[in-house]
Motif scaffolding. Structure first.
Motif, PDB file in Angstrom:
ATOM      1  N   MET A   1       0.831  -1.205   0.000  1.00  0.00           N
ATOM      2  CA  MET A   1       0.000   0.000   0.000  1.00  0.00           C
ATOM      3  C   MET A   1       0.870   1.262   0.000  1.00  0.00           C
ATOM      4  O   MET A   1       0.573   2.231  -0.701  1.00  0.00           O
ATOM      5  N   GLU A   4       2.302   1.743  -3.452  1.00  0.00           N
ATOM      6  CA  GLU A   4       1.285   2.250  -4.363  1.00  0.00           C
ATOM      7  C   GLU A   4       1.063   3.749  -4.137  1.00  0.00           C
ATOM      8  O   GLU A   4       0.953   4.527  -5.098  1.00  0.00           O
ATOM      9  N   TRP A  30      -9.072  -0.370  -1.425  1.00  0.00           N
ATOM     10  CA  TRP A  30      -7.847  -1.099  -1.776  1.00  0.00           C
ATOM     11  C   TRP A  30      -8.207  -2.479  -2.314  1.00  0.00           C
ATOM     12  O   TRP A  30      -9.086  -3.154  -1.785  1.00  0.00           O
ATOM     13  N   PHE A  32      -6.334  -6.122  -3.416  1.00  0.00           N
ATOM     14  CA  PHE A  32      -5.080  -6.875  -3.303  1.00  0.00           C
ATOM     15  C   PHE A  32      -5.130  -8.058  -4.260  1.00  0.00           C
ATOM     16  O   PHE A  32      -6.092  -8.826  -4.278  1.00  0.00           O
ATOM     17  N   TYR A  45       3.143  -9.712  -5.388  1.00  0.00           N
ATOM     18  CA  TYR A  45       1.893  -9.321  -4.747  1.00  0.00           C
ATOM     19  C   TYR A  45       1.654  -7.840  -5.018  1.00  0.00           C
ATOM     20  O   TYR A  45       2.589  -7.045  -5.055  1.00  0.00           O
ATOM     21  N   ALA A  47      -0.873  -4.324  -4.292  1.00  0.00           N
ATOM     22  CA  ALA A  47      -1.946  -3.561  -3.666  1.00  0.00           C
ATOM     23  C   ALA A  47      -2.276  -2.400  -4.577  1.00  0.00           C
ATOM     24  O   ALA A  47      -1.389  -1.633  -4.953  1.00  0.00           O
TER      25      ALA A  47
END
Length: 494
Positions: A1, A4, A30, A32, A45, A47
């Protein structure tokens, strides 16, 4: 996060302001996700901050939303040209593509969850750049990308607005974009290197090298040519539906099937629609199931048990050949050919006919369709004639695309038909009363014939490849036509 948020702030996506009177801010959340490689391994991964676009109001927060995406027919046509001309095909990916679009008008958004503070109380974010989830984001991104390509000296194609090309010294560089996936092919290596450098300066892009995986389609290139398949997609579909252990069938639909709207008892509509939707996507590389999928998709509003059995038969057919795909080989020419066919009054519900065509460029299948006609035809010749008119439109589109790229050789477009009556009507200079209700189609076809753009040779039904797209066939005939289409199972035991 945090990563981002840093990327969004670096991109100058917004500024913190007081909410003006009469304005309603858009919500955000958000999301994911896990990005995987084609082999199913975890790559990273992610976000992502997504705006709640469903809270936007038309006419206040946005106007136009449509943004073009590349036609799969265009992508396949470029691949056939690249094989025959021995061009390399490259792929690039734009990171956070929608964040590059410039918003027109005022759009306000709440502060992202988890980043509110006492200092931001009562304030909102005014967006300067598009964000995932906003209705106008795709259009804003494509407009920014288009302006960048035009500034580079590229021309936007009129046949496919997502395709850009540049001619220089009898060489050409071609780019086609599908949202954030970019495919590049050429015979001008210097221009391609300059183009990659230009894109890296304009956007944050990732050079993926030669094309190997595009929109869920596996692309392999070897000495024989280019092979397109969706094997992993099929195996995942069979696993999710519990059909991995089923007994396979040789054809996707029964010969002389009798499906109708009242065949059986009601079934779970959502499950049926989800299955058929996934099969429609699979049709991008599997023309052998197109007719069967076209039939079952006609009952998505009210599916019955017989329709679900037909869907299960398609899955059983896929179980027997999950690795089958299109093989594009070197033919040494870029001749445009099309096979057209129609099954007269095949629908038991409304007695409409089914049209089907398959178009080849350079001997490789690039375009196909199976669709029920919009009106009832009173004869086989009329059904074939209507189908012929629609298929000529597809041929003309391919002709325009290749002409723009200066790849079209001045030869007539070949449209093979197995109905002599339809061919005679098209070539007859006299209009008869019996054909006055299809006068527009007749004049359209006649004009193309007189100008020498299209040629209508006769082909026997035994050699009519488009039969696969209009009716259920016996196993031997079906296999022969699939082979002529260029369908090949690279994973079959030798």
């Amino acid at each position: 996060m945090l990563d981002e948020m840093k990327a969004l702030e670096k991109n100058e996506t917004w500024e913190l302001v007081d909410l003006p009177p009469g304005k309603q801010p858009v919500g955000c959340k958000w999301v994911f996700t896990i990005k995987q490689t084609p082999e199913g391994k975890v790559e990273r991964y992610k976000a992502r901050l997504v705006a709640k676009g469903y809270t936007q109001t038309y006419g206040i927060d946005y106007e136009e939303t449509f943004a073009p995406v590349a036609k799969m027919n265009s992508v396949r046509t470029l691949m056939s040209c690249a094989v025959n001309l021995d061009w390399d095909i490259y792929q690039m990916d734009v990171k956070n593509a929608f964040l590059h679009g410039d918003l027109q008008g005022e759009v306000y958004m709440h502060i992202p969850p988890g980043f509110e503070s006492s200092q931001t109380g009562g304030k909102v974010l005014r967006l300067h750049r598009s964000l995932y989830g906003l209705k106008q984001s795709p259009r804003a991104w494509f407009d920014r990308f288009r302006q960048s390509m035009l500034k580079r000296g590229y021309v936007q194609s009129s046949a496919d607005h997502t395709l850009f090309y540049k001619h220089s010294n009898s060489k050409v560089a071609i780019l086609i974009v599908y949202v954030d996936d970019i495919v590049i092919t050429r015979d001008d290596s210097t221009e391609v290197a300059n183009l990659k450098h230009h894109l890296a300066q304009e956007f944050e892009v990732k050079d993926l090298g030669k094309l190997r995986y595009f929109l869920g389609i596996e692309v392999s290139r070897g000495s024989k040519g280019i092979f397109l398949s969706q094997r992993k997609y099929i195996l995942d579909l069979l696993k999710e539906t519990g059909m991995l252990g089923c007994r396979p069938t040789a054809t996707p639909i029964e010969q002389n099937h009798r499906l109708s709207s009242d065949a059986g008892t009601p079934v779970d509509r959502e499950r049926y629609q989800r299955l058929v939707g996934r099969l429609i996507y699979l049709s991008h590389t599997r023309p052998d199931i197109v007719f069967a999928v076209s039939v079952v998709s006609q009952y998505m509003h009210d599916p019955k048990s017989a329709h679900m059995e037909a869907v299960n038969r398609i899955l059983r057919y896929l179980k027997g050949c999950p690795g089958r795909g299109l093989l594009y080989t070197i033919q040494g020419n870029l001749q445009v050919e099309c096979y057209t066919d129609a099954d007269w009054a095949g629908s038991l519900d409304d007695r409409r006919s089914t049209s089907g065509y398959c178009a080849f460029v350079g001997g490789n299948l690039v375009s196909w369709r199976s669709k029920k006609q919009g009106v009832v035809s009173r004869s086989t010749a009329e059904a074939e004639f209507r189908s012929m008119a629609h298929d000529i439109c597809e041929l003309l589109w391919i002709h325009i695309l290749l002409a723009e790229l200066r790849l079209y050789r001045c030869k007539p477009l070949m449209l093979y038909c197995d109905n002599k009556a339809a061919i005679d009507i098209a070539n007859n200079p006299v209009q008869h009363d019996r054909t006055k209700h299809i006068e527009i189609d007749r004049h359209f076809i006649k004009e193309k014939l007189d100008r020498g753009i299209v040629c209508l040779p006769y082909v026997t039904s035994a050699s009519q490849v488009a039969n696969v797209l209009t009716k259920g066939l016996p196993e031997k005939t079906f296999s022969m036509f699939c082979s002529k289409m260029g369908l090949y199972d690279a994973f079959a035991p030798s």
